[in-house]
Design a protein around this motif. Sequence first.
Motif, short mmCIF file in Angstrom:
data_model
loop_
_atom_site.label_atom_id
_atom_site.label_comp_id
_atom_site.label_asym_id
_atom_site.label_seq_id
_atom_site.Cartn_x
_atom_site.Cartn_y
_atom_site.Cartn_z
N LEU A 18 -6.10 -6.35 -6.32
CA LEU A 18 -6.75 -5.96 -5.06
C LEU A 18 -7.36 -4.58 -5.11
O LEU A 18 -8.06 -4.18 -4.18
N TRP A 58 -4.75 -0.57 -0.99
CA TRP A 58 -4.50 -1.74 -0.12
C TRP A 58 -3.34 -1.47 0.83
O TRP A 58 -3.10 -2.23 1.76
N THR A 59 -2.60 -0.37 0.58
CA THR A 59 -1.58 0.12 1.52
C THR A 59 -1.92 1.56 1.86
O THR A 59 -2.88 2.13 1.33
N CYS A 87 3.46 -8.36 -7.67
CA CYS A 87 3.35 -9.66 -7.00
C CYS A 87 4.74 -10.26 -6.78
O CYS A 87 5.00 -10.89 -5.75
N ASP A 143 -4.72 -13.27 -1.11
CA ASP A 143 -5.88 -12.47 -1.55
C ASP A 143 -5.85 -12.27 -3.06
O ASP A 143 -6.90 -12.29 -3.72
N LYS A 183 -0.74 -11.15 1.25
CA LYS A 183 -1.62 -10.51 0.28
C LYS A 183 -1.66 -11.30 -1.03
O LYS A 183 -2.61 -11.16 -1.81
N VAL A 233 3.48 -9.01 4.71
CA VAL A 233 2.65 -8.55 3.60
C VAL A 233 2.57 -9.58 2.48
O VAL A 233 1.67 -9.54 1.64
N VAL A 251 0.22 -5.42 -7.67
CA VAL A 251 -0.71 -6.04 -6.74
C VAL A 251 -2.07 -5.36 -6.84
O VAL A 251 -3.13 -6.02 -6.76
N ASP A 266 -3.92 -11.73 11.89
CA ASP A 266 -3.47 -11.38 10.55
C ASP A 266 -2.64 -12.49 9.92
O ASP A 266 -2.17 -12.34 8.80
N VAL A 322 -1.71 -6.51 8.41
CA VAL A 322 -1.60 -6.15 7.00
C VAL A 322 -2.79 -5.32 6.53
O VAL A 322 -3.12 -5.29 5.34
N SER A 323 -3.43 -4.61 7.47
CA SER A 323 -4.46 -3.65 7.08
C SER A 323 -3.78 -2.46 6.41
O SER A 323 -2.59 -2.18 6.65
#
Length: 353
Positions: A124, A128-129, A141, A185, A182, A179, A120, A218, A159-160
Amino acid sequence: MKKNMLLLFLLPFCFSCSSDSDSNENEMYFPPNNSDVWETETLQSLNWNENNLQELYDYLILKNSKSFIVLHNGKIVIEEYFNGHSASTAWYWASAGKTLTSTVTGIAAQEGFININNKVSDYLGTGWTSATLAQENLITCKNLLSMTSGLDDSLGDDVSPSNLQYIADAGNRWAYHNVYVKLQDVVATATGQTWSNYFNTKLRDKIGMTGIWYDSGDLSVYWSNSRSMARFGLLALNNGKWNGTQIINSNYMNEATNTSQNINLAYGYLWWLNGKSTYHLPQTQYQFSGKLIPSAPDDMYAALGKNDQKIYVIPSKGLVIIRMGNVSDPDNPTFASSNFDNELWQKINAVIN
């Protein structure tokens, strides 16, 4: 001479096989895009039991349903609206819309924008985590598609990065987790388009759906009328093909609607699967024995959403069944399968069998 005789002997069989295949494809009906016209089929022509239809309707009304549609080979056999709902009214798909994300992710993959086996973070960026770099880099993915990210599902829908916390290595734990969004995104970043624009262009408009994505905190939730949900179910029934055009690669659709990992056998790429020997449900790590929905056909796969939004796809019977509405049991709301599914299928079986 012998070769010629063999060809003459085999030729009728070849024509016969070709003609059967063509006729099977021709049996499937697709409603025209940008039109309310939709061909129908009667219960009588299918030898279904019309005497049990009212009992099905009564159950749907009792369980707070808003719409119910049954397609057979693409044609409408049953279409009913309840509790003030209408054919033009939009309603939310809830988590049944996860299957839309799965499908568009597959389209982006077939167009070469992404590879579902890639990290992922390739799309991104890192961070991102809140997992370590090594832990985060394990998440592909495909892990998001199969709900095996290894991130903590007990922390809510946020999911921040601070709320996406490591609990196990990706691929080693199945947990129903928001999640997956994502992936939207990932698609947006890889294609250089907004998620909504890519979705509309590559899926919605190609099969004549209407509707919009509505962002609520979210959550990104799809809203549409019931026939749009039925159109998507019909696309799934036809393994990604719409009226002769392959919208989404059939191999990907086959992967999406079959077991995607060895923990929850009843889960594909954001699709639920019936007929497996065991299954898991959201918010628990317990493994249940038996089929997800015992009274439903074994080959059924389904999009299941909160408050009992349903798309049931049954290839062996050529059926797509849609249910939209409020939660069937206010005292026991669920995120996926519930007793409602099993009871509803008992009522459906009394009509179609």
